[in-house]
Write a protein that holds these residues in place. Structure first.
Motif, PDB file in Angstrom:
ATOM      1  N   GLY A   1       0.598  -1.100  -0.284  1.00 35.25           N
ATOM      2  CA  GLY A   1       0.016   0.059   0.429  1.00 35.25           C
ATOM      3  C   GLY A   1       0.740   1.786  -0.166  1.00 35.25           C
ATOM      4  N   ASP A  61       1.003  -3.207  -4.184  1.00 31.41           N
ATOM      5  CA  ASP A  61      -0.075  -3.856  -4.246  1.00 31.41           C
ATOM      6  C   ASP A  61      -0.322  -4.995  -3.311  1.00 31.41           C
ATOM      7  OD1 ASP A  61      -0.702  -4.802  -6.030  1.00 31.41           O
ATOM      8  OD2 ASP A  61      -1.601  -3.275  -6.485  1.00 31.41           O
ATOM      9  N   SER A 121      -3.956   6.904  -0.359  1.00 30.37           N
ATOM     10  CA  SER A 121      -4.302   6.546  -0.657  1.00 30.37           C
ATOM     11  C   SER A 121      -4.182   7.397  -2.313  1.00 30.37           C
ATOM     12  CB  SER A 121      -5.935   7.133  -1.237  1.00 30.37           C
ATOM     13  OG  SER A 121      -6.186   8.546  -0.348  1.00 30.37           O
ATOM     14  N   ASP A 122      -3.621   8.244  -2.533  1.00 31.37           N
ATOM     15  CA  ASP A 122      -3.262   8.838  -4.110  1.00 31.37           C
ATOM     16  C   ASP A 122      -1.851   9.684  -4.088  1.00 31.37           C
ATOM     17  OD1 ASP A 122      -3.895  11.346  -3.065  1.00 31.37           O
ATOM     18  OD2 ASP A 122      -6.140  10.903  -2.968  1.00 31.37           O
ATOM     19  N   MET A 139      -4.133   7.867  -8.950  1.00 29.94           N
ATOM     20  CA  MET A 139      -4.048   6.477  -7.444  1.00 29.94           C
ATOM     21  C   MET A 139      -2.644   5.936  -7.601  1.00 29.94           C
ATOM     22  SD  MET A 139      -7.453   4.498  -8.999  1.00 29.94           S
ATOM     23  CE  MET A 139      -7.369   3.117  -8.417  1.00 29.94           C
TER      24      MET A 139
END
Ligand code: FES
Length: 151
Positions: A54, A68, A95-96, A107
């Protein structure tokens, strides 16, 4: 010029300025006005252990390395709008990734979300070496779905 005409000219100019996007494309080195931390973390020589699930870190040259649930991936760090380097002029969140030049959002996997950038970030070939360092080849593009499993 009479007063009414001058007033309309001023109002018209203000309305035009307000409707123009902040992005003029003339200053690719402009820094973020957010005042927050700017730049993607890392030293550009990531090892597998440096890239937690992440997250996104600096890769070598003008690249980013992410991870990921499918594994590791690499992509160009040059914004598809005016080529600002997101490694040093981007803000990464959980998240971005936001370009510090004109605000395009991607993203973490490089998919374009919003802003003046016309396309997503191109993915490039990534190799995990025997010593667990990560190499990338910016001259070889791969599909955005390609992942290198972490073993
Ligand atoms: S260079 Fe303009 S949004 Fe990134």
């Amino acid at each position: 010029m009479n007063e009414r005409r001058r007033f309309l000219k001023v109002i018209g100019g203000a309305a035009l300025a307000a409707s123009l996007p902040a992005c003029t494309g003339s200053d690719p080195t402009a820094s973020s006005s957010s005042g927050g931390a700017v730049g993607v973390p890392g030293n550009g020589s990531p090892k597998v252990a440096d890239v937690l699930p992440g997250t996104l870190v600096r890769g070598p040259g003008s690249t980013l390395v992410g991870r990921d649930s499918g594994g590791l991936y690499a992509m160009t760090s040059l914004c598809t709008h005016n080529q600002c380097d997101l490694r040093t002029n981007g803000v990464v969140s959980a998240s971005d990734l936001t370009c510090g030049c004109h605000g395009s959002k991607y993203m973490l996997d490089g998919t374009r979300v919003s802003g003046p950038a016309p396309a997503s970030l191109a993915h490039i070939k990534l190799t995990v070496n025997a010593d667990k360092t990560i190499s990338v080849d910016p001259n070889v593009t791969v599909d955005a779905s390609v992942r290198t499993p972490v073993t």
